[in-house]
Design a protein around this motif. Structure first.
Motif: not given
Length: 416
Positions: A406-415, A337-338, A391-394
């Motif tokens: 606006t970018l999609a963000y993937y937090p380490h804590a929830l991956l 999820l992002s 991480l953010v996804e480009l």
């Protein structure tokens, strides 16, 4: 152990988008994990092998949601207080028929509703005077009463096959009458690092050597993903020994996973080693970091060769290895999820590839949260993982990111 056919990796040589790679995995790889039945308390984190259906209504009978008084709604005065005699008492575990409804029944949370009762007043809202209770007007029909099957009806799907089981899933299985559950066997993953420059963690460093961090990173994350990891150590850059080590690992594992040695340099021998025991098609992903990924077969066992840099290992494990494990292990693949986040930086990139940038979250000048880029880009910079939030996804087609996008963000804590 199931074997794969030799045409499973005819993906072509053009760098692939992540979505195309995941689709190929779903299409080409078979499910390898067998089924076993185990007690519920041992099933946390396992993959449900079959649909689980409710063995009975949940709850199995109508019951009180609060401590109070059960009544027949039709006996209530809608405009003024209603005074009713208290004709019985029901506690949790009692049989509903032990109390005859004639006015109001003193009832406790979880107790079965007496025949004819459909509404429960909370004890805090009434006045009790001896054997009579005064009930205020205004309560709705059915208040504080849970009907049979309110949660699930008998025969309803409780847990779908392929779900990674969580404590709440196991509680639901227990509540619907199950003591055991059919799950997929844990996948067995053989893990190697490759490279003459590598030294075991904790050992003294000789000149020109570095400590192997990739196996630690992969072994811990793979364990979190529910697989059984065989840490098979470091393979040296020796083309005469690599094929034998890979073939031995193929005999009793479902997946062979290596890091390093999959590019096209003179000391990158993994490609030839895999081809000596099976087949390999270089699978170049259109991502950064993580482009050099190799996929193939070693004696019929799936093989993935990941890049040697730790950040590239992290990214490819997240977006390539996870869907492969889901496919082999019979799990429903759920992409990470992002969340949308505002870029607090500008950045230029090449079109035609997905890029993942390490960022930390901070509050901008206007008070809103923004993602700020880690100052160093290198795929070998481990502190970019320990000192960032995610991480953010480009996007593939973008050639640049402007501050405020606006970018999609993937937090380490929830991956994981």
């Amino acid at each position: 152990m199931a074997q794969l056919s030799d045409d499973c990796f005819a993906f072509g040589s053009k760098p692939m988008r992540i979505e195309d790679a995941v689709a190929q995995i779903a299409e080409r790889f078979p499910l390898l994990a067998d089924i076993e039945t185990i007690p519920l308390h041992l099933a946390d984190g396992r993959i449900a092998a079959q649909d689980v259906f409710a063995g009975h209504d949940l709850p199995p009978f109508a019951n009180a949601a609060v401590d109070g008084y059960a009544v027949r709604f039709a006996d209530l005065n809608p405009e003024t207080e209603t005074v009713l005699p208290v004709s019985g008492r029901l506690a949790a575990g009692a049989e509903a028929g032990t109390a005859q409804l004639s006015g109001a029944i003193r009832i406790f949370t979880g107790a079965p509703m007496p025949p004819g009762a459909d509404t429960v007043f909370m004890q805090e809202d009434v006045r009790r005077d001896g054997d009579r209770v005064t009930l205020p007007p205004g309560l709705k029909r059915g208040a504080n009463a849970r009907p049979a099957g309110e949660d699930l009806g008998k025969g309803a799907l409780a847990i779908p096959a392929g779900r990674r089981l969580r404590p709440q899933d196991l509680a639901l299985a227990a509540a619907t009458g199950h003591g055991h559950i059919a799950v997929r066997r844990r996948l067995r993953v053989a893990l190697f690092s490759t490279g003459d420059e590598l030294t075991e963690p904790g050992a003294p460093l000789r000149p020109g050597a570095i400590h192997d961090s990739n196996r630690v990173l992969l072994a811990t994350l793979l364990t979190r993903l529910g697989v059984t990891v065989s840490d098979l150590g470091i393979l040296r850059d020796d083309p005469t020994i690599l094929p034998g080590h890979l073939a031995e690992a193929a005999r009793d594992h479902d997946l062979i996973l290596t890091t390093g040695g999959v590019s096209t340099g003179e000391e990158d021998h993994v490609k030839a080693a895999v081809e000596a025991q099976g087949r390999l098609m270089l699978w170049r992903l259109a991502i950064k970091p993580g482009r050099p990924v190799a996929a193939g077969l070693v004696a019929g066992t799936p093989f993935l060769g990941l890049p040697g840099n730790p950040v590239a290992v992290y990214v490819t494990l997240l977006f390539v290895v996870r869907p492969l494990l889901a496919r082999l292990g019979g799990a429903i693949y759920e992409p990470p999820l992002s969340w949308p986040v505002r870029a607090g930086f500008a950045y230029r990139k090449k079109a035609g590839r997905r890029e993942f940038v390490r960022v930390s979250l901070a509050r901008g000048a206007d008070g809103t949260i923004e993602a700020r880029k880690f100052p160093r880009d290198g795929a070998g910079v481990l502190t970019s993982l320990t000192e960032s939030d995610g991480l953010v996804e480009l996007p593939d087609d973008a050639v640049g990111i402007a501050s405020g996008d606006t970018l999609a963000y993937y937090p380490h804590a929830l991956l994981w």
